[in-house]
Design an enzyme around this catalytic site. Structure first.
Site, mmCIF file in Angstrom:
data_model
loop_
_atom_site.group_PDB
_atom_site.id
_atom_site.type_symbol
_atom_site.label_atom_id
_atom_site.label_comp_id
_atom_site.label_asym_id
_atom_site.label_seq_id
_atom_site.Cartn_x
_atom_site.Cartn_y
_atom_site.Cartn_z
ATOM 1 N N ARG A 73 0.807 -1.223 0.000
ATOM 2 C CA ARG A 73 0.000 0.000 0.000
ATOM 3 C C ARG A 73 0.840 1.273 0.000
ATOM 4 N NH1 ARG A 73 -4.096 -0.568 4.677
ATOM 5 N NH2 ARG A 73 -5.020 1.306 3.771
ATOM 6 N N ALA A 106 31.865 39.285 3.213
ATOM 7 C CA ALA A 106 30.694 38.863 2.436
ATOM 8 C C ALA A 106 31.114 38.346 1.063
ATOM 9 C CB ALA A 106 29.740 40.036 2.280
ATOM 10 N N GLN A 155 12.780 -14.656 4.560
ATOM 11 C CA GLN A 155 11.490 -15.292 4.349
ATOM 12 C C GLN A 155 11.260 -15.296 2.831
ATOM 13 O OE1 GLN A 155 8.087 -12.941 5.472
ATOM 14 N NE2 GLN A 155 6.723 -14.706 5.634
ATOM 15 N N GLY A 182 -5.803 -5.785 14.379
ATOM 16 C CA GLY A 182 -6.381 -6.952 15.020
ATOM 17 C C GLY A 182 -6.980 -6.543 16.358
ATOM 18 N N ASN A 237 -4.303 -4.852 18.747
ATOM 19 C CA ASN A 237 -3.000 -5.512 18.797
ATOM 20 C C ASN A 237 -1.931 -4.596 18.208
ATOM 21 O OD1 ASN A 237 -0.891 -7.379 18.728
ATOM 22 N ND2 ASN A 237 -1.590 -8.298 16.806
ATOM 23 N N GLY A 268 2.612 -14.389 5.636
ATOM 24 C CA GLY A 268 2.038 -13.938 6.893
ATOM 25 C C GLY A 268 3.040 -13.853 8.030
HETATM 26 C C1 UD1 Z 1 -0.558 -6.729 11.909
HETATM 27 C C2 UD1 Z 1 -1.299 -7.701 12.857
HETATM 28 C C3 UD1 Z 1 -2.455 -6.961 13.488
HETATM 29 C C4 UD1 Z 1 -1.949 -5.740 14.234
HETATM 30 C C5 UD1 Z 1 -1.128 -4.844 13.314
HETATM 31 C C6 UD1 Z 1 -0.422 -3.779 14.130
HETATM 32 C C7 UD1 Z 1 -1.132 -10.031 12.064
HETATM 33 C C8 UD1 Z 1 -1.776 -11.102 11.315
HETATM 34 N N1 UD1 Z 1 -1.776 -8.848 12.114
HETATM 35 O O1 UD1 Z 1 -1.408 -6.361 10.843
HETATM 36 O O2 UD1 Z 1 -3.120 -7.815 14.428
HETATM 37 O O3 UD1 Z 1 -3.053 -5.014 14.794
HETATM 38 O O4 UD1 Z 1 -0.109 -5.587 12.638
HETATM 39 O O5 UD1 Z 1 0.242 -2.847 13.320
HETATM 40 O O6 UD1 Z 1 -0.055 -10.221 12.616
HETATM 41 N N2 UD1 Z 1 5.651 -9.260 7.641
HETATM 42 C C9 UD1 Z 1 6.614 -10.145 7.209
HETATM 43 N N3 UD1 Z 1 6.249 -11.193 6.422
HETATM 44 C C10 UD1 Z 1 4.962 -11.410 6.059
HETATM 45 C C11 UD1 Z 1 3.973 -10.514 6.512
HETATM 46 C C12 UD1 Z 1 4.358 -9.434 7.302
HETATM 47 O O7 UD1 Z 1 7.806 -9.973 7.525
HETATM 48 O O8 UD1 Z 1 4.725 -12.395 5.365
HETATM 49 C C13 UD1 Z 1 6.049 -8.116 8.486
HETATM 50 C C14 UD1 Z 1 5.847 -6.764 7.816
HETATM 51 O O9 UD1 Z 1 7.035 -6.305 7.204
HETATM 52 C C15 UD1 Z 1 5.455 -5.874 8.981
HETATM 53 C C16 UD1 Z 1 4.866 -6.810 10.006
HETATM 54 O O10 UD1 Z 1 5.255 -8.123 9.632
HETATM 55 O O11 UD1 Z 1 6.581 -5.220 9.545
HETATM 56 C C17 UD1 Z 1 3.342 -6.723 10.062
HETATM 57 O O12 UD1 Z 1 2.791 -7.006 8.793
HETATM 58 P P1 UD1 Z 1 1.637 -6.110 8.168
HETATM 59 O O13 UD1 Z 1 1.339 -6.656 6.838
HETATM 60 O O14 UD1 Z 1 1.957 -4.689 8.284
HETATM 61 O O15 UD1 Z 1 0.421 -6.492 9.151
HETATM 62 P P2 UD1 Z 1 -0.843 -5.600 9.525
HETATM 63 O O16 UD1 Z 1 -1.892 -5.787 8.501
HETATM 64 O O17 UD1 Z 1 -0.422 -4.238 9.824
#
Ligand code: UD1
Ligand code: MG
Length: 454
Positions: free
Chosen positions: A18, A366, A78, A144, A173, A83
């Site tokens: 995004r 100057a 990763q 969350g 969260n 996720g």
């Molecule tokens: C996540 C939480 C949500 C919380 C919010 C707080 C989960 C499922 N959701 O949502 O409960 O309220 O953060 O800001 O955990 N990342 C990886 N690999 C992945 C996916 C994500 O390294 O496959 C990392 C991202 O770089 C990021 C963090 O994990 O730094 C969170 O991921 P993001 O996609 O931002 O989750 P949110 O939708 O914000």
């Protein structure tokens, strides 16, 4: 509990779709420090000496940032982004030896403080199996939701999977979770991907732990500290919150900001006591300002040191390597780069000083320019103590001006000047009596002829 048995896992592999950016999301900056840099700073400050950062494939820039900000941290790749639980699993080599505690943090939640991390850790020490850091959100959309009863956290429900009723919950969260190390791998291994997004959610750990009969608690932080960044608008919001706090902190430490809302700090700006900062001043990274310094309006400083009692601006520009000595003056439209202006020296107007030393109490007129660059290499200019440089001097480096020398205005100075000498580096003035009047008459005639011809 020995502190070396704590591991922090920072999840930073997300692309941040995004943000619509070429860079990994966590490389975007707040107060001139990457988001992940802020998180690493907080973790390093908490005495947790083992850090694992989960990055995506080919994130070389991010890997270098981690190496620079937390040299002891390991990076784990990763391969696919499936996720947050999947990301944590990517760091499994780091928790194979079962640390006492595992803290999971998100790289996109930069403002979390060391003290807050220690509060989460303390909950584990006093018996909880999982401690989740929550906050009450003014607008919980996208977060969350924490579903708790009688002090036990039962579940974290992601927005997409939440019922209308659950969405009304404003307790959210932050993403920061602490786990008793002995349980971490076991819980993580049980997380599946049967949710609306088809991802492995770390947040599912909470329901799994409840089924195992474990104790899951919440710790609360203020929203500004744990807000996450998924969009550029949220990035700007976090920047604004950081700046608000930095301004208050500067004032609490004894600096006066006339219009605090117009002053911008970096994550590492340091101001002394009785510093006066006028409106519209920007501090880039690496600036240290001593006591009783005045920084007048519209000045821009980066990687610069300013000593006691110096005066800058208005409209001063200090670039990397600028050192301004005690009581020195740097005035309007003056740019200083990789140069020291020693105690009591004055560089007051319209000047560029680069790759140079300006000795104590020297006066730079100057329009003086150090010509430090020949198109290939940079060269040094050394100006001794007490030197007087006349206005509009062009100092062609490499060049040494001895102490107490006097440079007449308008000189192009290409040769070293010995101490206490006078240097005249311009053509001699010629006076022609009456010729001004003659010229004026000639030009008037020429103009009349031209207009008559039309
Ligand atoms: C996540 C939480 C949500 C919380 C919010 C707080 C989960 C499922 N959701 O949502 O409960 O309220 O953060 O800001 O955990 N990342 C990886 N690999 C992945 C996916 C994500 O390294 O496959 C990392 C991202 O770089 C990021 C963090 O994990 O730094 C969170 O991921 P993001 O996609 O931002 O989750 P949110 O939708 O914000
Ligand atoms: Mg996020």
């Amino acid at each position: 509990m020995p502190h070396n048995s704590r591991l922090a896992i920072v999840l930073a592999a997300g692309l941040g779709t995004r943000m619509k950016s070429e860079r990994p999301k966590v490389m975007h900056e707040v107060a001139n420090l990457s988001l992940v840099g802020h998180v690493l700073k907080a973790v390093s400050g908490s005495g947790i000496d083992r850090i694992a950062v989960v990055i995506g494939p080919d994130m070389l820039e991010l890997e270098a940032e981690v190496a620079g900000r937390a040299p002891g941290a390991g990076c784990h790749v990763q391969g696919e982004r499936l996720g947050t639980a999947h990301a944590a699993r990517a760091a499994s080599a780091a928790f194979a030896d079962t640390p006492d505690q595992v803290l999971v943090l998100f790289g996109d939640t930069p403002l979390v403080s060391t003290q807050t991390l220690l509060r989460v850790s303390a909950r584990l020490e006093s018996g909880a199996d999982i401690a989740v850091l929550g906050f009450h959100a003014a607008d919980p959309t996208g977060y969350g939701r924490l579903l708790a009863r009688d002090g036990q956290l039962l579940a974290i429900r992601e927005e997409r999977d939440a019922s209308a009723e659950e969405r009304k919950v404003d307790f959210c969260n932050s993403g920061i979770m602490g786990f008793r190390g002995a349980r971490f791998a076991e819980i993580l291994g049980q997380i599946g991907n049967g949710n609306a997004k088809g991802e492995y959610y770390l947040t599912d750990a909470v329901e799994i732990a409840n089924r195992m009969g474990l104790s899951v608690v919440t710790e609360t932080a203020e929203e500004w500290e744990v807000q996450g960044i998924n969009t550029r608008a949220q990035l700007a919001r976090v920047e604004a919150d950081f700046q608000t706090r930095a301004r208050l902190a500067a004032m609490e430490e004894g600096a006066s900001l006339i219009a605090p809302e117009t002053v911008f700090f970096s994550h590492d700006t340091r101001l002394g006591r009785d510093v006066l900062v006028e409106p519209n001043v920007v501090f880039g990274p690496g600036v240290v300002v001593g006591d009783k310094v005045t920084i007048r309006a519209f000045s821009h400083l980066e990687q610069a040191a300013v000593e006691t009692g110096a005066t800058l601006g208005p409209y001063a520009r200090l670039r990397p390597g600028a050192k301004i000595g005690e009581g020195a003056h740097v005035g309007n439209f003056v740019e200083i780069k990789n140069a020291s202006i020693e105690a009591g020296a004055k560089v007051n107007h319209l000047t560029y000083i680069g790759d140079a030393r300006v000795g104590a109490k020297a006066n730079i007129g100057a329009g003086t320019i150090t010509c430090n660059y020949d198109g290939f290499l940079k060269h040094h200019t050394d100006i001794g103590a007490g030197v007087f440089v006349g206005s509009n001097s062009t100092l062609v480096a490499p060049l040494t001006i001895g102490e107490g020398a006097y440079l007449a205005a308008g000189g192009v100075v290409t040769e070293d000047v010995p101490a206490n000498a006078l240097s005249l580096g311009r053509s001699r003035q010629v006076i022609k009596e009456g010729r001004g009047e003659q010229l004026r008459a000639r030009f008037a005639r020429a103009k009349a002829e031209k207009q008559g011809g039309k």
